[in-house]
Design a protein around this motif. Sequence first.
Motif, PDB file in Angstrom:
ATOM      1  N   ASN A  63       5.105  13.802 -24.657  1.00 18.98           N
ATOM      2  CA  ASN A  63       5.601  13.286 -23.378  1.00 18.98           C
ATOM      3  C   ASN A  63       4.930  11.971 -22.991  1.00 18.98           C
ATOM      4  N   ALA A  64       3.637  11.850 -23.265  1.00 19.60           N
ATOM      5  CA  ALA A  64       2.923  10.606 -22.947  1.00 19.60           C
ATOM      6  C   ALA A  64       3.471   9.438 -23.773  1.00 19.60           C
ATOM      7  N   ILE A  65       3.731   9.687 -25.047  1.00 20.92           N
ATOM      8  CA  ILE A  65       4.298   8.628 -25.908  1.00 20.92           C
ATOM      9  C   ILE A  65       5.663   8.199 -25.379  1.00 20.92           C
ATOM     10  N   LEU A  66       6.513   9.168 -25.080  1.00 25.38           N
ATOM     11  CA  LEU A  66       7.850   8.840 -24.592  1.00 25.38           C
ATOM     12  C   LEU A  66       7.790   8.073 -23.276  1.00 25.38           C
ATOM     13  N   GLU A  67       6.931   8.487 -22.370  1.00 23.87           N
ATOM     14  CA  GLU A  67       6.793   7.779 -21.097  1.00 23.87           C
ATOM     15  C   GLU A  67       6.285   6.356 -21.311  1.00 23.87           C
ATOM     16  N   ASN A 124       8.329   3.033 -20.262  1.00 25.69           N
ATOM     17  CA  ASN A 124       7.711   2.098 -19.316  1.00 25.69           C
ATOM     18  C   ASN A 124       7.170   0.843 -19.990  1.00 25.69           C
ATOM     19  N   LYS A 125       7.494   0.682 -21.275  1.00 26.07           N
ATOM     20  CA  LYS A 125       7.101  -0.499 -22.058  1.00 26.07           C
ATOM     21  C   LYS A 125       5.579  -0.711 -22.102  1.00 26.07           C
ATOM     22  N   LYS A 172      16.595  -2.758 -22.985  1.00 23.94           N
ATOM     23  CA  LYS A 172      16.824  -1.434 -22.386  1.00 23.94           C
ATOM     24  C   LYS A 172      16.461  -0.357 -23.402  1.00 23.94           C
ATOM     25  N   TYR A 173      15.680   0.611 -22.956  1.00 25.88           N
ATOM     26  CA  TYR A 173      15.248   1.708 -23.812  1.00 25.88           C
ATOM     27  C   TYR A 173      16.438   2.596 -24.164  1.00 25.88           C
TER      28      TYR A 173
END
Length: 128
Positions: free
Chosen positions: A65-69, A73-74, A103-104
């Motif tokens: 989850n931290a990686i994805l966030e 959030n770039k 855009k992600y």
Amino acid sequence: MLEKLKIDLIEKIIDTLPLEMSFIDAEDRVQYYSKGNKRIFKRSPAVIGKKVQNCHPQKSLDKVNAILEDFKNKKRNVAEFWIPVNDMFLYIRYFPVEDENGKYLGTLEVTQEISKIKTIEGEKRLLD
């Protein structure tokens, strides 16, 4: 150039690579995985559409989850780690996928068994 290649050929090309790939979309749902016959982490077609959080061990969810966030959030443009698994040494990398405007769109996971690569020394030229 890719528009001239058929989807099934692109898939065969990807499946030929000595690595495995998975793609999750911007909503964290698995949308694709390469199907090479030597996959390290086996996948079932049932995984398509599932949240990636349901595909990882509970103990690693906070890291996933931290990686994805961070990607959303770039805050980072790669996350990588390496681990020994049985007689293999795995190099696992995650990359954010973005459109031409930044855009992600999702995350690409690339896993490669690198035991042999780690032993390379000197040089070897084509057809040596």
